[in-house]
Scaffold this active site. Sequence first.
Site, short mmCIF file in Angstrom:
data_model
loop_
_atom_site.label_atom_id
_atom_site.label_comp_id
_atom_site.label_asym_id
_atom_site.label_seq_id
_atom_site.Cartn_x
_atom_site.Cartn_y
_atom_site.Cartn_z
N SER A 62 37.81 41.00 32.32
CA SER A 62 38.77 39.88 32.29
C SER A 62 39.97 40.09 33.22
CB SER A 62 39.23 39.61 30.85
OG SER A 62 38.14 39.18 30.06
N GLY A 117 34.31 39.20 30.08
CA GLY A 117 34.07 37.77 29.92
C GLY A 117 34.71 37.17 28.69
N GLU A 146 25.79 44.86 30.54
CA GLU A 146 24.76 43.82 30.36
C GLU A 146 23.37 44.37 30.66
OE1 GLU A 146 26.66 40.82 32.80
OE2 GLU A 146 28.26 40.67 31.31
N GLU A 173 34.69 49.71 31.94
CA GLU A 173 34.62 48.32 31.49
C GLU A 173 34.42 48.28 29.98
OE1 GLU A 173 33.43 45.53 34.91
OE2 GLU A 173 31.61 46.19 33.93
N LYS A 232 26.97 38.41 39.09
CA LYS A 232 25.94 38.36 38.04
C LYS A 232 24.85 37.34 38.44
CE LYS A 232 29.52 39.56 34.77
NZ LYS A 232 29.92 39.66 33.38
N ASN A 258 31.45 40.98 40.97
CA ASN A 258 30.09 40.97 40.43
C ASN A 258 29.75 39.52 40.08
OD1 ASN A 258 27.73 41.25 38.98
ND2 ASN A 258 28.69 42.31 37.23
N HIS A 288 25.76 48.64 34.22
CA HIS A 288 26.63 47.60 33.66
C HIS A 288 26.23 47.40 32.20
CE1 HIS A 288 28.48 43.71 32.92
NE2 HIS A 288 29.21 43.88 34.01
C1 PEP Z 1 31.98 42.33 34.69
O1 PEP Z 1 31.00 41.68 34.40
O2 PEP Z 1 31.84 43.43 35.24
C2 PEP Z 1 33.29 41.78 34.37
C3 PEP Z 1 34.31 42.60 34.43
O3 PEP Z 1 33.35 40.45 34.03
P1 PEP Z 1 34.68 39.59 33.78
O4 PEP Z 1 35.64 39.90 34.91
O5 PEP Z 1 34.23 38.16 33.83
O6 PEP Z 1 35.23 39.99 32.46
#
Ligand code: PEP
Length: 250
Positions: free
Chosen positions: A209, A169, A95, A163, A11, A9, A93
């Site tokens: 992460s 992040g 976000e 998630e 973003k 992703n 997601h």
């Molecule tokens: C995500 O945004 O779906 C995500 C898992 O981000 P990150 O791997 O940077 O934690």
Amino acid sequence: MARKLAAGNWKMNGTRCALDELSALAKAHPDPSVDILICPPATLIRTAASLVDGGPLLIGGQDCHSQVSGAHTGDISADMLADAGATHVILGHSERREDHGESSDDVNAKARAAHASGLVAIVCVGESLAQREASNTLDIIGGQLASSLPDGCTAANTVIAYEPIWAIGTGKVPSTAQIDEVHDFIRARMIRRFGQAEGAAIPLLYGGSVKPDNAAEIFATDNVDGALVGGASLKAADFSPIIKALEGTV
Ligand code: PEP
């Protein structure tokens, strides 16, 4: 069993020069034993899909509208994503849920639109740190799954991404026992709602992460069929070892 999936992703990151990373990824994985998906910003989807055409890499969107068309300034329909060459779309997601106030009912409507357009819906669920600390994780995940998923989900049209919001992040990753508990719970819910055959085969991704140095341990966990990766998917040099770790489980 559906193929395992390494999904990136991007973003709101990447202009046309970022497509060099896609070329590097395609070169590094000419014949992968898992599915590899990149979800770039909407502006890059058409070009990215043309670039990987004929190869094994897949391209997806990061969101879609629930309607096919209409007066929705700034939005993109599932049909438009499919027309641009996308095969998947990330929905719900955290976000989007936080920044755009998306409810699980909204996600459900978007997933129905994605299915109607022939896209695979990657439906994200996850708890906040406060919810985990209050021991509400499974209640939250159960509620999000029940409301976000429409009827008719199959292993061919749906992927679930667990998630935890506090892991996205942040560099913080749940223990494998915590991932195991949630993924087992999601698997049981999928089987209960969609039946043994489909429920057991719907791919369950972990996201939050995931990095080259923790991917193998996460992928060794039961009912983890891949990952949704943010930051570490932006560079082929970081994403490639994660893909290889997933291939090591096949
Ligand atoms: C995500 O945004 O779906 C995500 C898992 O981000 P990150 O791997 O940077 O934690």
